[in-house]
Design an enzyme around this catalytic site. Structure first.
Site, PDB file in Angstrom:
ATOM      1  N   ASP A  28      12.175  -9.154  16.699  1.00 43.26           N
ATOM      2  CA  ASP A  28      11.320  -7.963  16.765  1.00 43.26           C
ATOM      3  C   ASP A  28      11.440  -7.083  15.520  1.00 43.26           C
ATOM      4  O   ASP A  28      11.684  -5.873  15.611  1.00 43.26           O
ATOM      5  CB  ASP A  28      11.669  -7.126  18.005  1.00 43.26           C
TER       6      ASP A  28
ATOM      7  N   GLU B 226       1.944  -7.098  24.290  1.00 48.11           N
ATOM      8  CA  GLU B 226       3.086  -6.290  23.854  1.00 48.11           C
ATOM      9  C   GLU B 226       3.108  -6.283  22.329  1.00 48.11           C
ATOM     10  O   GLU B 226       2.235  -6.821  21.660  1.00 48.11           O
ATOM     11  CB  GLU B 226       4.394  -6.868  24.404  1.00 48.11           C
TER      12      GLU B 226
END
Length: 329
Positions: free
Chosen positions: A24, A231
């Protein structure tokens, strides 16, 4: 502080960081140096579920590079779970911003009731360590915060994630842990955006849906899994145009939409990244020394274990119409 190996190609194969698992990646340029704010994966014996239980991260490290091919500096632990009074577990994908001479670190975590909230920590240097505020941001929920400070100094926070990220649980305006996701021809759940206060520690507006439309001006549909938001929100600006990019989740694409305002609406444009090794995909886009890069992760370092990932980078290009393409590996 640890200095990692040097001399990589701009396709970053092998990974940027190989001594620990990272994912991420939120990349930013501060003071002429590139900083990466990833989540920090770890081995656990937790059985996975649709709620992402196996992704049980409990601290954050910050990394930096002087050049895209140079050595990566691991600045050590920037924030850990034990130092966040309101959080109970799962320090997922973070982001960072700077304003007014300070640095702000935004992160999601489950509170003591198991509900995802978004917190913020502060530091006087970009690598931290960061001191977390004693409570999450009022009005925040779900996961994957992405901060954006526009050229006029106004700041925004984008966030949201369906399924394990709980965005569907807030459809009524109140948390409902039994709420289910729609996957039909109705409008898809949209990410959220809120204006940040001048001190960057709270919302100065309600968190509102960020509209993502098709070419006909209609909201993307919930059953369009190749395009709808799942997301991993990210915002950047190129040639006066706002680019909102995100993950489609169960179809594993990174896609993007563009608009004329940071508050939308945004029109779907296309894909940035095809599926990678591992279930999740998450990214950031940043300009560094006159060139543009996509930071992302895959699970190659762990041999394909989806919860043990590694950060990579590829150069990114725009054509004359502002469409995004990637340099081939």
């Amino acid at each position: 502080m640890t200095t990692l190996g040097a001399s990589r190609s701009t396709t970053s194969d092998p990974p940027l960081i190989a001594h620990t698992f990272t994912a991420d990646p939120s990349a930013h340029v501060f003071n002429g140096k590139l900083y990466i704010y990833p989540s920090h994966d770890r081995e656990t014996n937790i059985v996975n579920s649709i709620h992402g239980d196996r992704y049980d991260m409990n601290d954050y490290h910050v990394f930096s590079l002087e050049s895209i091919n140079g050595p990566v500096i691991d600045h050590g632990v920037a924030l850990k779970l034990d130092d966040i009074p309101w959080a109970s577990k799962q320090l997922w994908a973070p982001d960072a911003a700077t304003k007014n001479g300070k640095y702000y670190f935004y992160f999601p975590a489950r509170d003591k009731e198991g509900i995802f909230r978004i917190g913020v920590g502060t530091s006087h240097i970009p690598q931290g360590p960061f001191t977390a505020e004693p409570e999450p941001i009022a009005g925040s929920y779900s996961i994957d915060p992405a901060s954006f400070v526009d050229e006029d100094g106004r700041a925004y926070l984008y966030f949201g994630g369906i399924q394990g990220g709980q965005l569907q649980c807030w459809s009524s305006g109140k948390f409902d842990g039994n709420a289910s996701m729609k996957s039909d021809s109705t409008s898809a759940l949209m990410p959220r955006v809120a204006r940040l206060s001048e001190d960057m520690l709270s919302f100065s507006s309600d968190a509102l849906p960020l509209a993502i439309l098709d070419v006909n001006g209609q909201p993307l549909k919930a059953d369009n899994h190749d395009r709808r938001f799942f997301e991993g929100a990210w915002m950047h600006k190129y040639n006066g145009l706002y680019y909102f990019s995100y993950s489609t989740g169960d179809t594993h694409f990174i896609v993007y939409a563009t608009g004329r305002s940071p508050l939308g609406p945004f029109t779907y444009r296309g894909r940035v990244l095809e599926p990678v090794v591992g279930w999740t995909t998450h990214h950031s886009i940043v300009e560094f020394k006159g060139r543009w890069y996509l930071f992302y992760h895959d699970a190659t370092l762990s041999g394909g274990k989806s919860h043990l990932r590694c950060v990579k980078v590829r150069e990114l290009f725009y054509d004359g119409e502002g469409n995004i393409t990637l340099k081939s590996i």
